[in-house]
Design a protein around this motif. Structure first.
Motif, mmCIF file in Angstrom:
data_model
loop_
_atom_site.group_PDB
_atom_site.id
_atom_site.type_symbol
_atom_site.label_atom_id
_atom_site.label_comp_id
_atom_site.label_asym_id
_atom_site.label_seq_id
_atom_site.Cartn_x
_atom_site.Cartn_y
_atom_site.Cartn_z
ATOM 1 N N GLU A 165 -4.807 23.380 -7.787
ATOM 2 C CA GLU A 165 -4.821 22.250 -6.860
ATOM 3 C C GLU A 165 -5.023 20.939 -7.617
ATOM 4 N N SER A 166 -5.919 20.934 -8.579
ATOM 5 C CA SER A 166 -6.178 19.740 -9.364
ATOM 6 C C SER A 166 -4.943 19.321 -10.153
ATOM 7 N N ALA A 167 -4.352 20.252 -10.884
ATOM 8 C CA ALA A 167 -3.203 19.938 -11.739
ATOM 9 C C ALA A 167 -2.018 19.440 -10.909
ATOM 10 N N ARG A 168 -1.776 20.069 -9.768
ATOM 11 C CA ARG A 168 -0.620 19.688 -8.961
ATOM 12 C C ARG A 168 -0.847 18.371 -8.234
ATOM 13 N N ALA A 169 -2.082 18.112 -7.807
ATOM 14 C CA ALA A 169 -2.387 16.817 -7.194
ATOM 15 C C ALA A 169 -2.240 15.691 -8.216
ATOM 16 N N LEU A 170 -2.638 15.931 -9.448
ATOM 17 C CA LEU A 170 -2.482 14.923 -10.505
ATOM 18 C C LEU A 170 -1.012 14.684 -10.820
ATOM 19 N N HIS A 171 -0.230 15.746 -10.870
ATOM 20 C CA HIS A 171 1.210 15.592 -11.099
ATOM 21 C C HIS A 171 1.840 14.759 -9.988
ATOM 22 N N HIS A 172 1.472 15.055 -8.749
ATOM 23 C CA HIS A 172 1.984 14.306 -7.600
ATOM 24 C C HIS A 172 1.613 12.828 -7.712
ATOM 25 N N LEU A 173 0.373 12.519 -8.048
ATOM 26 C CA LEU A 173 -0.060 11.136 -8.202
ATOM 27 C C LEU A 173 0.750 10.425 -9.278
ATOM 28 N N GLU A 174 0.913 11.061 -10.417
ATOM 29 C CA GLU A 174 1.654 10.414 -11.502
ATOM 30 C C GLU A 174 3.109 10.184 -11.140
ATOM 31 N N ARG A 175 3.721 11.156 -10.470
ATOM 32 C CA ARG A 175 5.117 10.981 -10.082
ATOM 33 C C ARG A 175 5.292 9.847 -9.077
ATOM 34 N N VAL A 176 4.321 9.672 -8.182
ATOM 35 C CA VAL A 176 4.400 8.557 -7.239
ATOM 36 C C VAL A 176 4.305 7.226 -7.988
ATOM 37 N N ILE A 177 3.394 7.133 -8.953
ATOM 38 C CA ILE A 177 3.298 5.906 -9.758
ATOM 39 C C ILE A 177 4.611 5.642 -10.475
ATOM 40 N N GLN A 178 5.188 6.675 -11.049
ATOM 41 C CA GLN A 178 6.460 6.502 -11.747
ATOM 42 C C GLN A 178 7.568 6.066 -10.800
ATOM 43 N N ALA A 179 7.592 6.669 -9.608
ATOM 44 C CA ALA A 179 8.634 6.345 -8.647
ATOM 45 C C ALA A 179 8.464 4.946 -8.064
ATOM 46 N N HIS A 203 0.833 -1.201 0.000
ATOM 47 C CA HIS A 203 0.000 0.000 0.000
ATOM 48 C C HIS A 203 0.871 1.257 0.000
ATOM 49 N N VAL A 204 0.477 2.199 -0.864
ATOM 50 C CA VAL A 204 1.190 3.473 -1.017
ATOM 51 C C VAL A 204 0.153 4.585 -0.932
ATOM 52 N N HIS A 205 0.497 5.683 -0.267
ATOM 53 C CA HIS A 205 -0.443 6.797 -0.113
ATOM 54 C C HIS A 205 0.071 8.053 -0.810
ATOM 55 N N VAL A 206 -0.874 8.836 -1.307
ATOM 56 C CA VAL A 206 -0.577 10.135 -1.915
ATOM 57 C C VAL A 206 -1.497 11.180 -1.291
ATOM 58 N N PHE A 207 -1.143 12.450 -1.472
ATOM 59 C CA PHE A 207 -2.033 13.527 -1.080
ATOM 60 C C PHE A 207 -2.998 13.825 -2.219
#
Length: 430
Positions: A184-198, A163-167
């Motif tokens: 807020e939407s664009a930056r939250a989506l960027h954060h989600l994608e970067r976590v998936i990539q990482a 399990h992995v969590h994001v904001f």
């Protein structure tokens, strides 16, 4: 017996959830009707909690009670391996309200095991392991569901793997230094994608999100967020699971909260409002490609009471009554015309209200010690508020520094006015 007698008998024998057992003071509820309950001493309360946000059709709706009685007289129980008329009809009515492209329903005993089985399906179909969910979320109190949860209850229960969590987006307390919903939407989506990539996209089975996080504060998705999550999931071959356990079946003024957004998930989990909590039940609505994956492959999951006839009959009666009585449309109108404007008027009056969020009969009032700093109101003050509201005849839903205003979807405009008057008085005293 008095209410005090029953409360004492209860606490001396019953082990309560999420509680220190030595400090319990439960209300002893004797009965209810619609948006009102009463104790054994005859005191009446407006139920603005819908219990745990599940009595969407209100207490003791005669059509649901009659449906359960009819079923118990015909066939009280049967194992899930058998075909059952009530079960088939319940699945039909649920699928009728789901988006296009869904063809099966796996029935469970509640929302937690619905999320457990959705996670299991995603892992089996993708051959991957990790599940990404959000901080500020709640998905249930079973093995994987509690670890997918993003609040404090996860921490002493972290026994499940992968399990992995994001904001997620929450502009009022942005983790992304955003100043507009679009940022807020664009930056939250960027954060989600970067976590998936990482994490490695080839290791991620599913993204599990509440369409509208409920217990975490009725966090309304900003423009483009859910559609953006769908695009990211598609880009990396990840299953998208939307948790509609709290938000589904009239709570938001829609059959499903996702109906108001440009998104179609792969799996939908539900419980609570599907039968207004009259009998324990939940389930997973399964899209055609995922259900087809198990046509020739055994699904390694099941429950003794999956699709219990009494639960199925309560679903049929509940969804039929909702449709016949226009409950979804009523909840939408109450939110737009009465409850939303009423809460905004309270925010104009009381500096302790930092923000009002919501839709339909699904609202949260965030309370702050200071509007400028947005410092959350102290726990002691929230405890005083809860006690004051209850004493004044309103059952509240309190979470952290928030008052959640979540009456049944059948609440009347007069009952909303009465409830808001009680809240107004309690905030004034606070």
């Amino acid at each position: 017996m008095t209410s005090a007698d029953i409360a004492a008998a209860d606490t001396s024998r019953v082990f309560h959830s999420w509680s220190a057992q030595g400090s319990l003071a439960p209300l002893a509820i004797a009965g209810g009707e619609g948006s009102t309950v009463w104790d054994h001493d005859g005191k009446r309360y407006l139920d603005f909690s819908s219990q745990l946000v599940f009595t969407n059709l209100g207490h003791q709706h005669p059509k649901v009670v009659a449906g359960i009685v009819e079923q118990v007289q015909q066939l009280a129980t049967i194992a899930p391996a058998h075909a059952n008329e009530a079960r088939a009809k319940a699945a039909e009515l649920i699928l009728d309200r789901a988006p296009e492209g869904f063809d099966k329903v796996f029935l469970t005993n509640g929302g937690a095991d619905a999320n457990e089985n959705a996670i299991r399906m995603a892992r089996l179909v993708t051959g991957r392991d990790k599940v990404i969910s959000r901080y500020r979320s709640y998905h249930g109190n079973t093995g994987a569901a509690i670890v997918a949860t993003g609040d404090w209850r996860r921490v002493p229960n972290e026994f499940a793997r992968g399990h992995v969590h994001v904001f997620g987006p929450y502009l009022y307390r942005s983790e992304f230094w955003a100043t507009t919903p679009e940022e807020e939407s664009a930056r939250a989506l960027h954060h989600l994608e970067r976590v998936i990539q990482a994490e490695g996209p080839q290791s991620v089975a599913a993204i599990l999100l509440e369409t509208i996080p409920g217990t975490a504060g009725v966090l309304m998705p900003p423009p483009g967020y859910l559609a953006g999550v769908r695009e990211i999931a598609d880009r990396y071959g990840v299953i998208l699971i939307l948790d509609e356990v709290m938000a589904g079946f009239a709570r938001t003024g829609e059959w499903f909260a996702l109906d108001a957004f440009d998104v179609r998930p792969d799996l939908i989990t539900f419980a609570k409002g599907v039968n207004s909590g009259y009998v324990p039940v939940g389930g997973v609505i399964i899209s055609e490609p995922i259900s087809a994956a198990f046509d020739e492959r055994v699904f390694p999951g099941g429950l003794t009471y999956s699709g219990h006839p009494l639960a199925a009959a309560s679903i049929v009666a509940n969804l039929t009554a909702m449709a016949e009585e226009g409950v979804v449309e009523h909840a939408r109108q109450i939110g737009t015309d009465v409850l939303g404007p009423g809460l905004e008027a309270l925010a104009d009056k009381h500096d302790v209200i930092g923000e009002v969020r919501g839709t339909g009969v699904f609202w949260a009032v965030e309370l702050v010690a200071d509007r400028g700093s947005r410092e959350p109101l102290a726990a002691a003050d929230m405890g005083r508020l809860k006690g004051d509201l209850t004493q004044a005849g309103l059952l509240p839903f309190i979470a952290d520094n928030r008052l959640h205003v979540v009456p049944p979807a059948v609440v009347t405009a007069d009952e909303v006015a009465q409830g808001l008057e009680i809240i107004d008085g309690a905030l004034s005293r606070l």
